[in-house]
Scaffold this motif. Structure first.
Motif, PDB file in Angstrom:
ATOM      1  N   PRO A   1       0.805  -1.231   0.000  1.00 32.57           N
ATOM      2  CA  PRO A   1       0.000   0.000   0.000  1.00 32.57           C
ATOM      3  C   PRO A   1       0.834   1.276   0.000  1.00 32.57           C
ATOM      4  O   PRO A   1       0.528   2.225  -0.726  1.00 32.57           O
ATOM      5  CB  PRO A   1      -0.830  -0.130   1.283  1.00 32.57           C
ATOM      6  N   VAL A   2       1.910   1.311   0.787  1.00 29.08           N
ATOM      7  CA  VAL A   2       2.757   2.506   0.827  1.00 29.08           C
ATOM      8  C   VAL A   2       3.486   2.687  -0.505  1.00 29.08           C
ATOM      9  O   VAL A   2       3.544   3.787  -1.063  1.00 29.08           O
ATOM     10  CB  VAL A   2       3.770   2.425   1.983  1.00 29.08           C
ATOM     11  N   GLY A   3       4.032   1.593  -1.042  1.00 27.47           N
ATOM     12  CA  GLY A   3       4.712   1.671  -2.330  1.00 27.47           C
ATOM     13  C   GLY A   3       3.758   2.066  -3.446  1.00 27.47           C
ATOM     14  O   GLY A   3       4.123   2.828  -4.352  1.00 27.47           O
ATOM     15  N   ALA A   4       2.534   1.554  -3.383  1.00 24.28           N
ATOM     16  CA  ALA A   4       1.544   1.859  -4.414  1.00 24.28           C
ATOM     17  C   ALA A   4       1.136   3.335  -4.381  1.00 24.28           C
ATOM     18  O   ALA A   4       0.965   3.959  -5.431  1.00 24.28           O
ATOM     19  CB  ALA A   4       0.309   0.975  -4.245  1.00 24.28           C
ATOM     20  N   THR A   5       0.983   3.882  -3.181  1.00 25.52           N
ATOM     21  CA  THR A   5       0.595   5.288  -3.099  1.00 25.52           C
ATOM     22  C   THR A   5       1.717   6.187  -3.618  1.00 25.52           C
ATOM     23  O   THR A   5       1.462   7.206  -4.276  1.00 25.52           O
ATOM     24  CB  THR A   5       0.223   5.691  -1.662  1.00 25.52           C
ATOM     25  N   THR A   6       2.969   5.821  -3.332  1.00 21.32           N
ATOM     26  CA  THR A   6       4.089   6.615  -3.844  1.00 21.32           C
ATOM     27  C   THR A   6       4.192   6.496  -5.362  1.00 21.32           C
ATOM     28  O   THR A   6       4.337   7.504  -6.071  1.00 21.32           O
ATOM     29  CB  THR A   6       5.410   6.154  -3.206  1.00 21.32           C
ATOM     30  N   ALA A   7       4.112   5.270  -5.876  1.00 27.94           N
ATOM     31  CA  ALA A   7       4.159   5.073  -7.331  1.00 27.94           C
ATOM     32  C   ALA A   7       2.990   5.781  -8.000  1.00 27.94           C
ATOM     33  O   ALA A   7       3.136   6.363  -9.086  1.00 27.94           O
ATOM     34  CB  ALA A   7       4.129   3.580  -7.652  1.00 27.94           C
ATOM     35  N   GLY A   8       1.817   5.751  -7.356  1.00 28.41           N
ATOM     36  CA  GLY A   8       0.655   6.439  -7.899  1.00 28.41           C
ATOM     37  C   GLY A   8       0.891   7.931  -8.037  1.00 28.41           C
ATOM     38  O   GLY A   8       0.484   8.557  -9.028  1.00 28.41           O
ATOM     39  N   LEU A   9       1.568   8.518  -7.058  1.00 23.21           N
ATOM     40  CA  LEU A   9       1.877   9.942  -7.128  1.00 23.21           C
ATOM     41  C   LEU A   9       2.823  10.254  -8.288  1.00 23.21           C
ATOM     42  O   LEU A   9       2.653  11.256  -8.993  1.00 23.21           O
ATOM     43  CB  LEU A   9       2.506  10.401  -5.804  1.00 23.21           C
ATOM     44  N   VAL A  10       3.823   9.401  -8.480  1.00 24.72           N
ATOM     45  CA  VAL A  10       4.761   9.597  -9.590  1.00 24.72           C
ATOM     46  C   VAL A  10       4.021   9.536 -10.921  1.00 24.72           C
ATOM     47  O   VAL A  10       4.172  10.402 -11.797  1.00 24.72           O
ATOM     48  CB  VAL A  10       5.872   8.533  -9.555  1.00 24.72           C
ATOM     49  N   ILE A  11       3.198   8.507 -11.081  1.00 26.31           N
ATOM     50  CA  ILE A  11       2.456   8.296 -12.323  1.00 26.31           C
ATOM     51  C   ILE A  11       1.516   9.466 -12.603  1.00 26.31           C
ATOM     52  O   ILE A  11       1.469  10.010 -13.707  1.00 26.31           O
ATOM     53  CB  ILE A  11       1.668   6.979 -12.253  1.00 26.31           C
ATOM     54  N   VAL A  12       0.787   9.859 -11.582  1.00 28.56           N
ATOM     55  CA  VAL A  12      -0.216  10.911 -11.772  1.00 28.56           C
ATOM     56  C   VAL A  12       0.426  12.282 -11.969  1.00 28.56           C
ATOM     57  O   VAL A  12      -0.073  13.106 -12.740  1.00 28.56           O
ATOM     58  CB  VAL A  12      -1.203  10.920 -10.588  1.00 28.56           C
ATOM     59  N   THR A  13       1.547  12.540 -11.304  1.00 27.11           N
ATOM     60  CA  THR A  13       2.227  13.824 -11.492  1.00 27.11           C
ATOM     61  C   THR A  13       2.631  14.018 -12.939  1.00 27.11           C
ATOM     62  O   THR A  13       2.336  15.058 -13.566  1.00 27.11           O
ATOM     63  CB  THR A  13       3.483  13.901 -10.603  1.00 27.11           C
ATOM     64  N   LEU A  14       3.299  13.028 -13.503  1.00 24.68           N
ATOM     65  CA  LEU A  14       3.792  13.141 -14.876  1.00 24.68           C
ATOM     66  C   LEU A  14       2.647  13.153 -15.891  1.00 24.68           C
ATOM     67  O   LEU A  14       2.662  13.914 -16.866  1.00 24.68           O
ATOM     68  CB  LEU A  14       4.757  11.999 -15.171  1.00 24.68           C
ATOM     69  N   THR A  15       1.635  12.319 -15.643  1.00 26.86           N
ATOM     70  CA  THR A  15       0.511  12.250 -16.573  1.00 26.86           C
ATOM     71  C   THR A  15      -0.330  13.522 -16.528  1.00 26.86           C
ATOM     72  O   THR A  15      -0.754  14.044 -17.563  1.00 26.86           O
ATOM     73  CB  THR A  15      -0.374  11.031 -16.254  1.00 26.86           C
ATOM     74  N   SER A  16      -0.571  14.030 -15.329  1.00 17.34           N
ATOM     75  CA  SER A  16      -1.381  15.240 -15.177  1.00 17.34           C
ATOM     76  C   SER A  16      -0.718  16.447 -15.812  1.00 17.34           C
ATOM     77  O   SER A  16      -1.382  17.281 -16.436  1.00 17.34           O
ATOM     78  CB  SER A  16      -1.641  15.520 -13.698  1.00 17.34           C
TER      79      SER A  16
END
Length: 248
Positions: free
Chosen positions: A41-56
């Motif tokens: 869960p912690v790794g997923a939330t961090t990876a999610g932030l990376v993915i969403v930052t670049l995509t957004s």
């Protein structure tokens, strides 16, 4: 099916959500990373932030070019949320996994129900109330930091319901909020970012960026009311799945 193929498929879906709806990226990315790709869960939330930052950031450029970004309101939301986002990011590692998942689901469900009850704003939107906009931005920042979400799935309902913005403008403006809040939250997670499996995260990001760019053209052909209902339906389905998982 290999992890890279799953990452490409999931990334494309997340990109479409962000490009067309102005949010929903992390609320879809985090479950995909946990249940499909085996992230914690912690790794997923961090990876999610990376993915969403670049995509957004990529999708923001496309919406800004068409004049659907309200920069002043978006920056007000984002500025109010930076402090809470950084504080929430620092506290996220101390939250038990089940609590993190359950909280994520409840927040998503509340946002979905709010969107279902709210009609899209008319062309003559009400003036922005600075205090309410700042308060909503601070709340979004806190959720971004703790739950590892970009905040778009909450920013869109807030921009429509609190600010009175039209759906298309809310979609574009939310991407600005997502980008700034995600960067602020990532600033507190440097150690976790270094531990990510970039062989999976990299393809995920690439597919998401391409999906977001294509979805922008698709969104232009859909009415604001339809966009709002699709957005709410996706959120509610994901929230139900994650809440059941947290309780079992």
């Amino acid at each position: 099916m290999s992890a890279v193929v799953l990452a490409l498929a999931a990334g494309a879906v997340i990109g479409v959500a962000l490009g067309a709806l102005g949010g929903g990226g992390s609320v879809l990315a985090v479950p995909a990373l946990i249940y499909l790709l085996g992230f914690s869960p912690v790794g997923a939330t961090t990876a999610g932030l990376v993915i969403v930052t670049l995509t957004s950031a990529t999708a923001l450029l496309a919406h800004a070019r068409d004049g659907h970004v309200r920069w002043r309101t978006g920056l007000l939301f984002a500025a109010a949320g930076i402090g809470p986002a950084m504080l929430g990011g620092a506290l996220a590692a101390r939250v038990p996994a089940a609590v993190l998942t359950g909280a994520f689901a409840l927040v998503a469900a509340a946002a979905a129900l709010r969107m279902m009850r709210s009609a899209p704003a008319a062309a003559g939107a009400v003036p922005v109330r600075q205090a309410r906009a700042a308060g909503a931005g601070a709340g979004l920042g806190a959720v971004t930091g703790v739950l590892g979400v970009g905040g778009g799935f909450l920013a869109v309902p807030a921009l429509v319901g609190v600010v009175g913005m039209r759906m298309r403008n809310a979609v574009g403006t939310s991407l600005l909020v997502i980008t700034v809040n995600s960067v602020a939250a990532l600033a507190t997670r440097a150690a976790t970012v270094q531990q990510l499996d970039w062989a999976v995260v990299g393809p995920f990001v690439g597919a998401a960026i391409l999906g977001a760019w294509d979805a922008k053209r698709l969104a232009a052909k859909v009415t604001g009311d339809t966009l709002q209902r699709i957005f709410a339906g996706v959120l509610l389905a994901v929230a139900a799945f994650m809440l059941i998982d947290a309780l079992l």
